[in-house]
Scaffold this motif. Structure first.
Motif, PDB file in Angstrom:
ATOM      1  N   ALA A  62       0.259   5.579   2.377  1.00 19.73           N
ATOM      2  CA  ALA A  62       0.056   5.589   1.063  1.00 19.73           C
ATOM      3  C   ALA A  62      -0.562   4.660   0.201  1.00 19.73           C
ATOM      4  O   ALA A  62      -1.303   5.073  -0.427  1.00 19.73           O
ATOM      5  CB  ALA A  62       1.697   5.744   0.371  1.00 19.73           C
ATOM      6  N   GLN A  63      -0.406   3.257   0.627  1.00 17.36           N
ATOM      7  CA  GLN A  63      -1.143   2.181   0.303  1.00 17.36           C
ATOM      8  C   GLN A  63      -2.504   2.317   0.640  1.00 17.36           C
ATOM      9  O   GLN A  63      -3.355   2.108  -0.389  1.00 17.36           O
ATOM     10  CB  GLN A  63      -0.437   0.802   0.786  1.00 17.36           C
ATOM     11  N   LYS A  64      -2.935   2.716   1.842  1.00 17.18           N
ATOM     12  CA  LYS A  64      -4.074   2.828   2.203  1.00 17.18           C
ATOM     13  C   LYS A  64      -5.011   3.907   1.261  1.00 17.18           C
ATOM     14  O   LYS A  64      -6.061   3.756   1.013  1.00 17.18           O
ATOM     15  CB  LYS A  64      -4.420   3.131   3.814  1.00 17.18           C
ATOM     16  N   GLY A  65      -4.169   5.033   1.165  1.00 23.50           N
ATOM     17  CA  GLY A  65      -4.594   6.141   0.447  1.00 23.50           C
ATOM     18  C   GLY A  65      -4.929   5.831  -1.053  1.00 23.50           C
ATOM     19  O   GLY A  65      -5.993   6.259  -1.656  1.00 23.50           O
ATOM     20  N   MET A  66      -4.076   4.879  -1.590  1.00 22.74           N
ATOM     21  CA  MET A  66      -4.312   4.463  -3.092  1.00 22.74           C
ATOM     22  C   MET A  66      -5.639   3.459  -3.181  1.00 22.74           C
ATOM     23  O   MET A  66      -6.343   3.689  -4.092  1.00 22.74           O
ATOM     24  CB  MET A  66      -3.182   3.755  -3.467  1.00 22.74           C
ATOM     25  N   LYS A  67      -5.672   2.703  -2.042  1.00 25.00           N
ATOM     26  CA  LYS A  67      -6.979   1.722  -2.084  1.00 25.00           C
ATOM     27  C   LYS A  67      -8.207   2.697  -1.940  1.00 25.00           C
ATOM     28  O   LYS A  67      -9.177   2.480  -2.710  1.00 25.00           O
ATOM     29  CB  LYS A  67      -6.809   0.768  -0.859  1.00 25.00           C
ATOM     30  N   ALA A  68      -8.173   3.713  -0.910  1.00 19.07           N
ATOM     31  CA  ALA A  68      -9.164   4.563  -0.780  1.00 19.07           C
ATOM     32  C   ALA A  68      -9.479   5.380  -2.150  1.00 19.07           C
ATOM     33  O   ALA A  68     -10.707   5.351  -2.595  1.00 19.07           O
ATOM     34  CB  ALA A  68      -9.081   5.650   0.285  1.00 19.07           C
ATOM     35  N   ASP A  70      13.022   2.035   8.548  1.00 20.16           N
ATOM     36  CA  ASP A  70      12.797   2.999   9.600  1.00 20.16           C
ATOM     37  C   ASP A  70      11.163   3.003   9.832  1.00 20.16           C
ATOM     38  O   ASP A  70      10.349   2.973   8.944  1.00 20.16           O
ATOM     39  CB  ASP A  70      13.193   4.252   8.816  1.00 20.16           C
ATOM     40  N   PRO A  71      10.570   2.941  11.011  1.00 16.30           N
ATOM     41  CA  PRO A  71       9.161   2.937  11.307  1.00 16.30           C
ATOM     42  C   PRO A  71       8.552   3.979  10.649  1.00 16.30           C
ATOM     43  O   PRO A  71       7.251   3.947  10.177  1.00 16.30           O
ATOM     44  CB  PRO A  71       9.320   3.050  12.708  1.00 16.30           C
ATOM     45  N   LYS A  72       9.223   5.278  10.658  1.00 14.32           N
ATOM     46  CA  LYS A  72       8.375   6.247   9.941  1.00 14.32           C
ATOM     47  C   LYS A  72       8.296   6.088   8.379  1.00 14.32           C
ATOM     48  O   LYS A  72       7.195   6.403   7.869  1.00 14.32           O
ATOM     49  CB  LYS A  72       8.957   7.575   9.958  1.00 14.32           C
ATOM     50  N   VAL A  73       9.272   5.414   7.770  1.00 13.52           N
ATOM     51  CA  VAL A  73       9.057   5.186   6.434  1.00 13.52           C
ATOM     52  C   VAL A  73       7.967   4.157   6.277  1.00 13.52           C
ATOM     53  O   VAL A  73       7.042   3.990   5.382  1.00 13.52           O
ATOM     54  CB  VAL A  73      10.429   4.804   5.939  1.00 13.52           C
ATOM     55  N   LYS A  74       7.985   2.896   7.172  1.00 11.86           N
ATOM     56  CA  LYS A  74       7.268   2.071   6.833  1.00 11.86           C
ATOM     57  C   LYS A  74       5.824   2.693   6.980  1.00 11.86           C
ATOM     58  O   LYS A  74       4.648   1.930   6.316  1.00 11.86           O
ATOM     59  CB  LYS A  74       7.535   0.907   8.266  1.00 11.86           C
ATOM     60  N   THR A  75       5.433   3.294   8.322  1.00 10.98           N
ATOM     61  CA  THR A  75       4.211   3.913   8.247  1.00 10.98           C
ATOM     62  C   THR A  75       3.729   4.711   7.146  1.00 10.98           C
ATOM     63  O   THR A  75       2.518   4.676   6.852  1.00 10.98           O
ATOM     64  CB  THR A  75       4.214   5.008   9.670  1.00 10.98           C
ATOM     65  N   GLY A  76       4.688   5.418   6.524  1.00 16.03           N
ATOM     66  CA  GLY A  76       4.355   6.145   5.430  1.00 16.03           C
ATOM     67  C   GLY A  76       3.854   5.602   4.143  1.00 16.03           C
ATOM     68  O   GLY A  76       3.041   6.028   3.437  1.00 16.03           O
ATOM     69  N   ILE A  77       4.678   4.441   4.016  1.00 13.00           N
ATOM     70  CA  ILE A  77       4.140   3.461   3.021  1.00 13.00           C
ATOM     71  C   ILE A  77       2.997   2.861   3.164  1.00 13.00           C
ATOM     72  O   ILE A  77       2.078   2.796   2.438  1.00 13.00           O
ATOM     73  CB  ILE A  77       5.212   2.194   2.721  1.00 13.00           C
TER      74      ILE A  77
END
Length: 90
Positions: free
Chosen positions: A12-18, A2-9
């Motif tokens: 989340a990854q960008k947030g973890m990097k930040a 699902d595009p929404k799930v893909k966007t959410g992941i």
């Protein structure tokens, strides 16, 4: 997927990097003032030593000049050229 799930992941990854980058920056910031204080203290100690050394050198020079003037006054038979050399180098 699902595009929404893909966007959410992705978010989340960008947030973890930040968060990792932010944690590293915070750790560096915590260390920095201590290092600056240490460097400033070392610089102050070095400057104080140098100032004390210069003051001692000036004091010795003044004492030496006064002592040498007395020696010149006490020695009557000194010539003008010899007196000029004495004043310049002693």
């Amino acid at each position: 997927m699902d595009p929404k799930v893909k966007t959410g992941i992705g978010v989340a990854q960008k947030g973890m990097k930040a968060a990792k980058v932010g944690k590293k920056a915070l750790d560096m910031k915590k260390k920095l003032p201590g290092e600056k204080k240490k460097a400033a203290r070392k610089a102050a100690e070095k400057a104080a030593k140098k100032a004390a050394k210069v003051a001692l050198k000036i004091e010795k020079k003044q004492n030496r000049k006064a002592r040498n003037k007395k020696a010149v006054k006490n020695s009557k038979g000194i010539g003008r050229v010899a007196l000029a050399i004495w004043n310049r180098y002693f």
